[in-house]
Each structure stands twice: as structure tokens, then as C-alpha cells.
Design a protein around this motif. Structure first.
Motif, PDB file in Angstrom:
ATOM      1  N   ARG A  65       0.974  -1.287  -0.107  1.00 22.96           N
ATOM      2  CA  ARG A  65       0.072  -0.034   0.077  1.00 22.96           C
ATOM      3  C   ARG A  65       0.796   1.292   0.133  1.00 22.96           C
ATOM      4  NH1 ARG A  65      -5.487  -0.773   3.628  1.00 22.96           N
ATOM      5  NH2 ARG A  65      -6.198  -2.854   2.687  1.00 22.96           N
ATOM      6  N   LEU A  66       2.021   1.282   0.637  1.00 24.57           N
ATOM      7  CA  LEU A  66       2.762   2.568   0.755  1.00 24.57           C
ATOM      8  C   LEU A  66       3.435   2.468  -0.672  1.00 24.57           C
ATOM      9  CD1 LEU A  66       4.175   4.428   2.625  1.00 24.57           C
ATOM     10  CD2 LEU A  66       6.072   2.648   2.886  1.00 24.57           C
ATOM     11  N   ASN A  67       3.612   1.549  -1.517  1.00 28.58           N
ATOM     12  CA  ASN A  67       4.296   1.634  -2.642  1.00 28.58           C
ATOM     13  C   ASN A  67       3.096   2.273  -3.842  1.00 28.58           C
ATOM     14  OD1 ASN A  67       6.749   0.741  -2.421  1.00 28.58           O
ATOM     15  ND2 ASN A  67       6.287  -1.255  -2.619  1.00 28.58           N
ATOM     16  N   LYS A  68       2.000   1.989  -3.480  1.00 33.68           N
ATOM     17  CA  LYS A  68       0.812   2.368  -4.208  1.00 33.68           C
ATOM     18  C   LYS A  68       0.715   3.867  -4.092  1.00 33.68           C
ATOM     19  CE  LYS A  68      -2.033  -1.911  -4.628  1.00 33.68           C
ATOM     20  NZ  LYS A  68      -3.349  -2.343  -4.452  1.00 33.68           N
ATOM     21  N   ILE A  69       0.784   4.279  -2.929  1.00 37.92           N
ATOM     22  CA  ILE A  69       0.897   5.922  -2.787  1.00 37.92           C
ATOM     23  C   ILE A  69       1.811   6.688  -3.241  1.00 37.92           C
ATOM     24  CG2 ILE A  69       1.134   7.646  -0.768  1.00 37.92           C
ATOM     25  CD1 ILE A  69      -0.370   5.657   1.237  1.00 37.92           C
ATOM     26  N   ARG A  70       3.103   5.854  -3.433  1.00 38.87           N
ATOM     27  CA  ARG A  70       4.110   6.422  -4.036  1.00 38.87           C
ATOM     28  C   ARG A  70       3.917   6.696  -5.571  1.00 38.87           C
ATOM     29  NH1 ARG A  70       9.107   2.658  -1.716  1.00 38.87           N
ATOM     30  NH2 ARG A  70       9.263   3.759   0.415  1.00 38.87           N
ATOM     31  N   GLU A  71       3.159   5.847  -6.128  1.00 41.95           N
ATOM     32  CA  GLU A  71       2.928   5.671  -7.661  1.00 41.95           C
ATOM     33  C   GLU A  71       1.999   6.854  -8.002  1.00 41.95           C
ATOM     34  OE1 GLU A  71       1.530   1.712  -8.587  1.00 41.95           O
ATOM     35  OE2 GLU A  71       3.382   0.927  -8.299  1.00 41.95           O
ATOM     36  N   SER A  73       1.024   9.633  -5.894  1.00 43.49           N
ATOM     37  CA  SER A  73       1.145  10.840  -5.239  1.00 43.49           C
ATOM     38  C   SER A  73       2.697  11.609  -5.748  1.00 43.49           C
ATOM     39  CB  SER A  73       1.399  10.742  -3.767  1.00 43.49           C
ATOM     40  OG  SER A  73       1.627  11.766  -3.160  1.00 43.49           O
ATOM     41  N   ASP A  74       2.545  13.001  -5.919  1.00 41.60           N
ATOM     42  CA  ASP A  74       3.870  13.772  -6.090  1.00 41.60           C
ATOM     43  C   ASP A  74       4.608  13.637  -4.788  1.00 41.60           C
ATOM     44  OD1 ASP A  74       2.775  14.257  -8.808  1.00 41.60           O
ATOM     45  OD2 ASP A  74       1.723  16.291  -8.086  1.00 41.60           O
ATOM     46  N   VAL A  75       4.320  13.301  -3.838  1.00 39.16           N
ATOM     47  CA  VAL A  75       4.986  13.409  -2.409  1.00 39.16           C
ATOM     48  C   VAL A  75       6.072  12.290  -2.559  1.00 39.16           C
ATOM     49  CG1 VAL A  75       5.114  13.219  -0.064  1.00 39.16           C
ATOM     50  CG2 VAL A  75       3.198  14.514  -1.363  1.00 39.16           C
ATOM     51  N   ARG A  76       7.338  12.443  -2.323  1.00 39.82           N
ATOM     52  CA  ARG A  76       8.252  11.470  -2.256  1.00 39.82           C
ATOM     53  C   ARG A  76       8.492  10.775  -0.955  1.00 39.82           C
ATOM     54  NH1 ARG A  76      14.859  12.352  -2.791  1.00 39.82           N
ATOM     55  NH2 ARG A  76      15.684  10.539  -2.281  1.00 39.82           N
ATOM     56  N   ILE A  77       8.119   9.575  -0.817  1.00 42.06           N
ATOM     57  CA  ILE A  77       8.089   8.971   0.310  1.00 42.06           C
ATOM     58  C   ILE A  77       9.278   7.534   0.442  1.00 42.06           C
ATOM     59  CG2 ILE A  77       6.451   7.386   1.854  1.00 42.06           C
ATOM     60  CD1 ILE A  77       4.141   8.626   0.714  1.00 42.06           C
ATOM     61  N   ASP A  78      10.009   7.667   1.380  1.00 40.68           N
ATOM     62  CA  ASP A  78      10.915   6.860   1.599  1.00 40.68           C
ATOM     63  C   ASP A  78      11.002   6.240   2.981  1.00 40.68           C
ATOM     64  OD1 ASP A  78      12.295   7.256  -0.937  1.00 40.68           O
ATOM     65  OD2 ASP A  78      12.958   9.283   0.034  1.00 40.68           O
ATOM     66  N   LEU A  79      11.473   5.075   3.086  1.00 38.93           N
ATOM     67  CA  LEU A  79      11.757   4.276   4.255  1.00 38.93           C
ATOM     68  C   LEU A  79      13.389   4.589   4.707  1.00 38.93           C
ATOM     69  CD1 LEU A  79      10.007   1.135   3.761  1.00 38.93           C
ATOM     70  CD2 LEU A  79       9.275   3.056   5.313  1.00 38.93           C
ATOM     71  N   VAL A  80      13.611   5.291   5.822  1.00 37.29           N
ATOM     72  CA  VAL A  80      14.934   5.604   6.216  1.00 37.29           C
ATOM     73  C   VAL A  80      15.255   4.709   8.010  1.00 37.29           C
ATOM     74  CG1 VAL A  80      14.763   7.739   5.037  1.00 37.29           C
ATOM     75  CG2 VAL A  80      14.222   7.907   7.625  1.00 37.29           C
ATOM     76  N   PRO A  81      16.680   4.475   8.088  1.00 36.17           N
ATOM     77  CA  PRO A  81      16.841   4.119   9.309  1.00 36.17           C
ATOM     78  C   PRO A  81      16.263   5.135  10.429  1.00 36.17           C
ATOM     79  CG  PRO A  81      18.579   3.737   7.742  1.00 36.17           C
ATOM     80  CD  PRO A  81      17.457   4.597   7.137  1.00 36.17           C
ATOM     81  N   LEU A  82      15.975   4.444  11.740  1.00 32.11           N
ATOM     82  CA  LEU A  82      15.615   5.313  12.739  1.00 32.11           C
ATOM     83  C   LEU A  82      16.545   6.304  13.177  1.00 32.11           C
ATOM     84  CD1 LEU A  82      13.815   2.875  15.099  1.00 32.11           C
ATOM     85  CD2 LEU A  82      12.829   4.836  13.706  1.00 32.11           C
ATOM     86  N   ALA A  83      17.937   5.849  13.038  1.00 26.53           N
ATOM     87  CA  ALA A  83      19.066   6.701  13.509  1.00 26.53           C
ATOM     88  C   ALA A  83      19.063   8.099  12.687  1.00 26.53           C
ATOM     89  CB  ALA A  83      20.385   6.051  13.347  1.00 26.53           C
ATOM     90  N   ILE A  84      18.865   7.864  11.541  1.00 22.84           N
ATOM     91  CA  ILE A  84      18.779   8.883  10.323  1.00 22.84           C
ATOM     92  C   ILE A  84      17.525   9.766  10.771  1.00 22.84           C
ATOM     93  CG2 ILE A  84      18.606   9.606   7.926  1.00 22.84           C
ATOM     94  CD1 ILE A  84      20.269   7.238   7.058  1.00 22.84           C
ATOM     95  N   ALA A  85      16.532   9.414  10.932  1.00 15.90           N
ATOM     96  CA  ALA A  85      15.404  10.247  11.201  1.00 15.90           C
ATOM     97  C   ALA A  85      15.547  10.898  12.545  1.00 15.90           C
ATOM     98  CB  ALA A  85      14.213   9.281  11.281  1.00 15.90           C
ATOM     99  N   ARG A  86      16.215  10.264  13.473  1.00 15.56           N
ATOM    100  CA  ARG A  86      16.411  10.917  14.853  1.00 15.56           C
ATOM    101  C   ARG A  86      17.375  11.992  14.864  1.00 15.56           C
ATOM    102  NH1 ARG A  86      16.760   4.939  17.684  1.00 15.56           N
ATOM    103  NH2 ARG A  86      14.517   4.863  18.310  1.00 15.56           N
ATOM    104  N   LYS A  87      18.524  11.884  13.870  1.00 13.54           N
ATOM    105  CA  LYS A  87      19.457  12.846  13.464  1.00 13.54           C
ATOM    106  C   LYS A  87      18.875  14.163  12.673  1.00 13.54           C
ATOM    107  CE  LYS A  87      23.979  13.315  11.757  1.00 13.54           C
ATOM    108  NZ  LYS A  87      25.357  12.736  11.167  1.00 13.54           N
ATOM    109  N   SER A  88      17.769  13.932  11.868  1.00 14.40           N
ATOM    110  CA  SER A  88      17.199  14.954  11.283  1.00 14.40           C
ATOM    111  C   SER A  88      16.291  15.862  11.959  1.00 14.40           C
ATOM    112  CB  SER A  88      16.484  14.346   9.908  1.00 14.40           C
ATOM    113  OG  SER A  88      17.293  13.577   9.118  1.00 14.40           O
TER     114      SER A  88
END
Length: 435
Positions: A65-71, A73-88
Motif C-alpha cells: 500500500r505504501l508503494n501504491k501511494i508512491r505511484e 502521489s507527487d510526494v516522495r516517500i522513503d523508508l529511512v533508518p531510525l538513526a537518520i530520522a532521529r538525527k534529522s
């Protein structure tokens, strides 16, 4: 006056700006950041898809379902490691992120959200976070709306304040003009205001003060004028009596000398009365008799009318200085007083010079005498003030010459100052403005 109301306007604008910041921080403290609420509303569609579409999927279908939203939507959706998210994320947003809430990154138009807190809902998701970028977040319009709102509030405050201040400003302008006229010698000047005017009480008090000052000055002038005229009559009788007495004692030289001394005292007293009458006339409401006269001719006439003196007189008054519009009699008297004063104290030389610049006239009288101490340069223009070295009868005078000269120049809007001359003595400078 304009500076006063300009400062008031700046103060009001600063107060409104400070109030706007206080309102923003108060709302932020009590109810959360209003800008974040705006951004969350703008990204509501993407948040809805995550919470109502992806979150409702079975444990092994959420990624599809997440990939269908990517197809779609104009929004760029990625899965990132928690460490990167916490740092951002900023530190104050990390607690909400750890609780599984959607965290908005307004500057980057993005959001973060953990996929699964415990790893028991989505397969292989407990160490990843959803990172959505290029969200339709635009807080510029919201800021413009807020700016317009505060601008309307500012105008709503400033316009009434402006009308209220305008009445005060007009009243203060009236008082300023009255003060200028009163200071220029127009003692009848008064502030004409209606009882409903904002500064009417102040105007009334100023008018009462002006009435009192006018009464005191009129009483002083009347007394001086009356006393001076009353003294003139016995002086005239004494002069006549001394003439008769002098003729009757022609053979007694000692008596003639005493009578001559008394005649000198009488002449001095008569001169004092004339000086006092002159000062009384200068203090009248309209002391000036304006006329157009030739400056060069008037100044040279002052030099030629001086009494004989052993000191030399250097006259540097150029031809063609043009005309000046003023009271010729008073200005010649002021210049003559300065020249006679210089003759008294000069050792060998007195100089008279004049220049013309931008319509104004500058007259300089200087001598090579002992000069005037700096501590006494302002006092010499006071009536009856004489320096210690001039208090004997050899120099004569009553301490009124410089006072009359200063008053005559001031009545023309000019200035009379004294300093040190290059000749070594005192230098008096008359500066007359353009007529």
C-alpha cells in the motif's frame, strides 16, 4: 514639534510589533506552534493516507500500500533508518517521534513517522521510519495573512490615535507661535482656543502667565519712564541755576571750580536719564522703525561722529555693501556704543570692519586694550554692569552702553558676542541676519 509626534508614531508601531510577538509566543506556549498547525492542515491528505490506508493494511501488505501511494502521489516517500530520522529531527520533536506521532519538518516540507513501535504490527518495520518529502506545505501565505491581520489592527489603532494626536499637534503649534511672538516682544500675543480643545487648560495658564508678565513689564517701563521724565525737570532747573550762579562768581575761581564740578555731575545725571529713557523706549511693544538704508554710509557716519580721542581709528568698511532693512537709528547707536567703549579702553588703536554675506551683515569692533576676561564676557551686556577697572570716574559711563547695543541687535534677530581680538584687546562682533 514634528519630531515629538514622529517619535510617538514610532513608539506605537514598536508597541504593536512587540504585542504581535508576545501574542505569538503566548499561543505557542499554551496551545502549540500555530505555524505547525497550519503546516499539518496543509499536509492533511498525506497524513490521512498513512493513518487510514497504510495503517489499516494487514501486517504483510503495508509495504504494497505504501508503494501504491508512491505511484499516485507527487510526494516522495522513503523508508529511512531510525538513526537518520532521529538525527534529522530537532531535539524537542524527538519525543513525539518516539511515541509514533507524525512530526512535521516545516523548513524542509517533510514529515517523519515511525512505521512500527514494537515490531509486532508490520513485518520488519521496527527499525525504520517513513520520511515524506515535497509536501504541499506553504506557510508564506499564512504569514502574509497574519501580517495583513496585524496591519489592519495597527491601522485600526493608529488612525484614531492620529486624529486624537492631530488636535494636540495643532494646539501645540498655536502655543509655539504664541511663544515665539511673545519672546520677540509682542506682549499682546495670546493663544486663542475653544474650551473644547484638548490643551485648552494649558493655553489658559500660559495666557495668565503672559498677562502677568506683561503687567509687570508695563509697570516697570511706566515707572522707569515716569521717574526719568520727572527727574528731567529739576535737572533742567539746576542747569539754568548753575549758569546764573557761575556768572555771578566770576572772580572766585575756587567757587567756579566747585560749580564746574557740580555741572559735570549734573551732565552725567542727565546722560543717565537719557540712557534710561532710551532703554524704556527699546522695551516698548514696537520699538523698531524699519527703513532701508545704505550700510557703508551708516557705518562710516558712526565712525565720523565719535568724539576726539588720542587713539587711532582704522575704518575698513568697503564701498558698495548695499542696503539693509532695519532700524538705522538703533543699529548706528549700537555700533557707536561699541566704538566709544573701545575708545575708552584702547591703548593706541581701534578698528571698525564690516562684511556682507548671504544678505546678512557682520560688523566687528576691536581694540588693543586689556580685553575682557572670559568669565565676564556674558555679564558685560547686563545693565549697569561694569568691570572692576572701569568703576572709577576716569572712564565714565554707567554700564548701559553694551546693554543697549545688545538689545538693539537682538531686536533685529541678530547676535552680539565678545571674544579676544588679534590686536590684543576685546573684539565685539555684531551678526545681523538677512532682512
Amino acid at each position: 514639534m514634528n519630531r515629538l509626534f514622529f517619535r510617538f508614531f514610532i513608539l506605537v508601531m514598536l508597541s504593536i510589533s512587540v504585542a504581535a510577538f508576545i501574542v505569538y509566543f503566548t499561543i505557542n506556549r499554551l496551545f502549540g506552534d500555530p505555524l505547525e498547525a497550519i503546516a499539518r492542515r496543509q499536509a492533511a491528505a498525506q497524513i490521512f493516507l498513512l493513518e487510514q490506508y497504510v495503517d489499516q493494511a494487514p501486517a504483510d501488505e503495508w509495504l504494497d500500500r505504501l508503494n501504491k501511494i508512491r505511484e499516485v502521489s507527487d510526494v516522495r516517500i522513503d523508508l529511512v533508518p531510525l538513526a537518520i530520522a532521529r538525527k534529522s529531527l530537532p531535539e524537542q520533536e524527538r519525543d513525539a517521534f518516539e511515541r509514533g506521532e507524525v512530526v512535521i519538518d516545516i523548513p524542509h516540507k517533510a514529515l517523519f513517522r515511525r512505521v512500527d513501535l514494537a515490531g509486532d504490527k508490520y513485518i520488519g518495520s521496527n527499525e525504520e521510519a517513513i520520511h515524506a518529502q515535497d509536501l504541499p506545505i506553504d506557510i508564506g501565505v499564512a504569514l502574509q495573512v497574519e501580517a495583513v491581520r496585524y496591519l489592519i489592527v495597527a491601522l485600526a489603532l493608529l488612525i484614531p490615535i492620529g486624529f486624537w494626536s492631530r488636535s494636540h499637534w495643532k494646539g501645540l503649534q498655536v502655543l509655539m507661535r504664541v511663544a515665539d511672538k511673545f519672546g520677540a516682544g509682542q506682549l499682546k500675543a495670546r493663544a486663542q482656543m475653544q474650551p473644547g480643545d484638548s490643551i485648552y487648560p494649558l493655553a489658559e495658564r500660559i495666557n495668565h502667565m503672559a498677562d502677568r508678565i506683561e503687567t509687570l513689564l508695563e509697570s516697570q517701563r511706566s515707572l522707569l519712564h515716569s521717574v526719568s521724565h520727572e527727574i528731567r525737570t529739576p535737572i533742567a532747573r539746576l542747569e539754568f541755576a548753575f549758569e546764573l550762579l557761575y556768572d555771578t562768581v566770576q572772580r572766585d575761581q575756587v567757587l567756579q571750580m566747585r560749580i564746574g564740578g557740580m555741572q559735570g555731575d549734573l551732565i552725567e545725571l542727565k546722560s543717565l536719564v537719557n540712557e534710561l529713557l532710551g532703554m524704556a523706549r527699546m522695551d516698548s511693544d514696537a520699538p523698531l522703525r524699519y527703513e532701508t538704508f545704505d550700510v557703508t554710509e551708516a557705518l562710516r557716519s558712526c565712525a565720523n561722529s565719535l568724539p576726539p580721542s588720542p587713539v587711532s581709528l582704522d575704518v575698513a568698511v568697503p564701498d558698495g555693501m548695499g542696503t539693509y532693512y532695519g532700524d538705522q537709528r538703533l543699529l548706528q547707536r549700537a555700533t557707536g556704543n561699541l566704538l566709544r567703549n573701545a575708545q575708552k579702553y584702547a591703548n593706541a588703536k581701534v578698528a571698525l570692519s564690516a562684511t556682507r554675506k548671504l544678505g546678512g551683515v557682520t560688523i566687528v569692533v576691536e581694540d588693543d586694550g586689556p580685553g575682557i576676561p572670559e568669565s565676564e564676557r556674558e555679564k558685560v551686556f547686563e545693565p549697569f554692569y561694569r568691570l572692576d577697572r572701569s568703576r572709577d570716574r576716569s572712564t565714565g559711563g554707567f554700564g548701559l552702553g553694551l546693554s543697549i547695543a545688545s538689545k538693539a541687535v537682538n531686536l533685529h534677530g541678530g547676535a552680539l558676542k565678545v571674544d579676544t581680538s588679534p590686536l590684543g584687546g576685546a573684539r565685539f562682533t555684531i551678526t545681523l541676519p538677512a532682512a
